[in-house]
Scaffold this motif. Structure first.
Motif, PDB file in Angstrom:
ATOM      1  N   MET A  23      -6.900  -8.445  -3.819  1.00 24.38           N
ATOM      2  CA  MET A  23      -8.265  -8.666  -3.335  1.00 24.38           C
ATOM      3  C   MET A  23      -8.308  -8.861  -1.827  1.00 24.38           C
ATOM      4  O   MET A  23      -9.155  -8.262  -1.155  1.00 24.38           O
ATOM      5  N   VAL A  24      -7.412  -9.686  -1.289  1.00 20.20           N
ATOM      6  CA  VAL A  24      -7.462  -9.923   0.160  1.00 20.20           C
ATOM      7  C   VAL A  24      -6.994  -8.712   0.956  1.00 20.20           C
ATOM      8  O   VAL A  24      -7.338  -8.574   2.129  1.00 20.20           O
ATOM      9  N   LYS A  25      -6.247  -7.831   0.329  1.00 20.95           N
ATOM     10  CA  LYS A  25      -5.828  -6.604   1.008  1.00 20.95           C
ATOM     11  C   LYS A  25      -6.876  -5.497   0.916  1.00 20.95           C
ATOM     12  O   LYS A  25      -6.887  -4.591   1.743  1.00 20.95           O
ATOM     13  N   ALA A  26      -7.749  -5.578  -0.084  1.00 21.88           N
ATOM     14  CA  ALA A  26      -8.720  -4.508  -0.312  1.00 21.88           C
ATOM     15  C   ALA A  26     -10.063  -4.727   0.373  1.00 21.88           C
ATOM     16  O   ALA A  26     -10.866  -3.804   0.450  1.00 21.88           O
ATOM     17  N   GLY A  27     -10.311  -5.931   0.855  1.00 23.32           N
ATOM     18  CA  GLY A  27     -11.609  -6.189   1.477  1.00 23.32           C
ATOM     19  C   GLY A  27     -11.556  -7.401   2.381  1.00 23.32           C
ATOM     20  O   GLY A  27     -10.628  -8.205   2.316  1.00 23.32           O
ATOM     21  N   ARG A  54     -17.117  -6.338  -3.778  1.00 18.37           N
ATOM     22  CA  ARG A  54     -17.042  -5.375  -4.889  1.00 18.37           C
ATOM     23  C   ARG A  54     -15.727  -4.591  -4.903  1.00 18.37           C
ATOM     24  O   ARG A  54     -15.043  -4.564  -5.932  1.00 18.37           O
ATOM     25  N   PRO A  55     -15.313  -3.925  -3.809  1.00 12.25           N
ATOM     26  CA  PRO A  55     -14.029  -3.214  -3.853  1.00 12.25           C
ATOM     27  C   PRO A  55     -12.835  -4.162  -3.985  1.00 12.25           C
ATOM     28  O   PRO A  55     -11.828  -3.807  -4.612  1.00 12.25           O
ATOM     29  N   ALA A  56     -12.952  -5.359  -3.422  1.00 12.06           N
ATOM     30  CA  ALA A  56     -11.866  -6.329  -3.562  1.00 12.06           C
ATOM     31  C   ALA A  56     -11.705  -6.738  -5.022  1.00 12.06           C
ATOM     32  O   ALA A  56     -10.575  -6.844  -5.526  1.00 12.06           O
TER      33      ALA A  56
END
Length: 104
Positions: A23-27, A54-56
């Protein structure tokens, strides 16, 4: 900018760790809460702009579902633009402890 809250609950620590990492890498999101629930279940909550949560969350859900060896996604939920009373009552606010990691 409207904020959102995303919560993922997993069975087992490896799955919640994989979800939090993804999650922290995706958003541009901040982990605002982590705790142990019942029977080995773990909960992690993030906050950030709706367009980032949402993407995270999608990345976190996928990571939790595929975490070896016995990781399991239990449930998840996204609250777009939660009202202030929800943020004040539940442990979802940006605290001094997490403020240094907050991305604006």
């Amino acid at each position: 900018m409207p904020q959102a809250v995303g919560v993922i609950e997993t069975l087992g620590f490896p799955a919640v760790l994989a979800a939090a990492d993804a999650m922290v890498k995706a958003g541009r999101v901040t982990i605002v809460y982590y705790d142990i629930a019942e029977s080995g279940e773990q909960v992690v909550a993030i906050r950030g702009p709706i367009s980032e949560v949402r993407p995270a969350m999608e990345a976190g859900i996928e990571a939790a579902e595929t975490a070896p060896p016995n990781g399991k996604l239990v449930t998840y939920y996204i609250v777009p633009n939660p009202p202030e009373n929800v943020i004040e009552v539940l442990p979802l606010q940006y605290t001094d402890r997490v403020e240094q990691f907050r991305l604006m």
